[in-house]
Design a protein around this motif. Structure first.
Motif, short mmCIF file in Angstrom:
data_model
loop_
_atom_site.label_atom_id
_atom_site.label_comp_id
_atom_site.label_asym_id
_atom_site.label_seq_id
_atom_site.Cartn_x
_atom_site.Cartn_y
_atom_site.Cartn_z
N ASN A 138 7.06 -69.75 59.48
CA ASN A 138 6.73 -71.22 58.86
C ASN A 138 5.90 -71.86 59.87
OD1 ASN A 138 8.58 -70.42 56.66
ND2 ASN A 138 10.41 -70.70 58.01
N PRO A 139 4.81 -71.67 60.10
CA PRO A 139 3.82 -72.67 60.75
C PRO A 139 3.67 -73.90 60.29
CG PRO A 139 2.67 -70.89 59.62
CD PRO A 139 3.89 -70.69 59.29
N LYS A 140 3.60 -74.64 61.32
CA LYS A 140 3.59 -76.29 60.88
C LYS A 140 2.19 -76.45 60.30
CE LYS A 140 6.64 -78.08 64.27
NZ LYS A 140 6.69 -78.74 65.37
N LYS A 141 2.19 -77.33 59.02
CA LYS A 141 0.75 -77.43 58.44
C LYS A 141 0.04 -78.54 59.12
CE LYS A 141 2.74 -75.72 54.10
NZ LYS A 141 3.16 -76.00 52.92
#
Length: 154
Positions: A138-141
């Motif tokens: 879940n990489p930070k956008k």
């Protein structure tokens, strides 16, 4: 799989069959304790037990090989549930009370049983945190910030 009731004679033979697991008629005649039943009698019981679903047959030449289909533990469970339903209101507690009253189980037996159960329980281990996996999955956008910068430049 539905389990059927067995007669006393069928149960006695099944006790031997469960020990053998897979066998021929000659094996039964050799292993059966004295007094040995007549071979025709055993053959008749084998046919009945096949019909009841306790045994399967496989023809090998002119003879049959028999294999048990219902494990002994499954039959024990079936009998205990039947007994519980008919005489103990489907209550394990009533069965245990009865066994204690007729001295088939002692309180010391129960203490030893539960002592073993308590000692064998594994300790609860705290689950590891998965910070790195979370970051990868879940990489930070950051795309929105880049898009905003591009719009400002235009």
């Amino acid at each position: 799989m539905k389990i059927n009731h067995l007669t006393s004679a069928e149960e006695n033979l099944m006790m031997l069959f469960w020990k053998l697991d897979s066998f021929y008629l000659k094996d039964i005649m050799e292993k059966h304790p004295e007094p040995k039943p007549h071979q025709n009698t055993v053959s008749t019981y084998l046919k009945i037990l096949v019909e009841k679903g306790f045994l399967s047959t496989e023809k090998e030449g002119r003879i049959f090989k028999y294999t048990t289909l219902i494990p002994q533990e499954d039959y024990k469970e079936f009998l205990l549930k039947e007994l519980s339903h008919k005489f103990f209101n489907n209550s394990g507690k009533e069965i245990l009370d009865f066994l204690l009253n007729i001295k088939m189980i002692s309180q010391d037996d129960l203490k030893e049983y539960f002592k073993l159960k308590w000692e064998l329980r594994p300790l609860k281990i705290k689950e590891p945190t998965l910070e790195y996996a979370e970051a990868i999955l879940n990489p930070k956008k950051k795309k929105k910030n880049k898009e905003k910068k591009k719009k400002k430049k235009s």
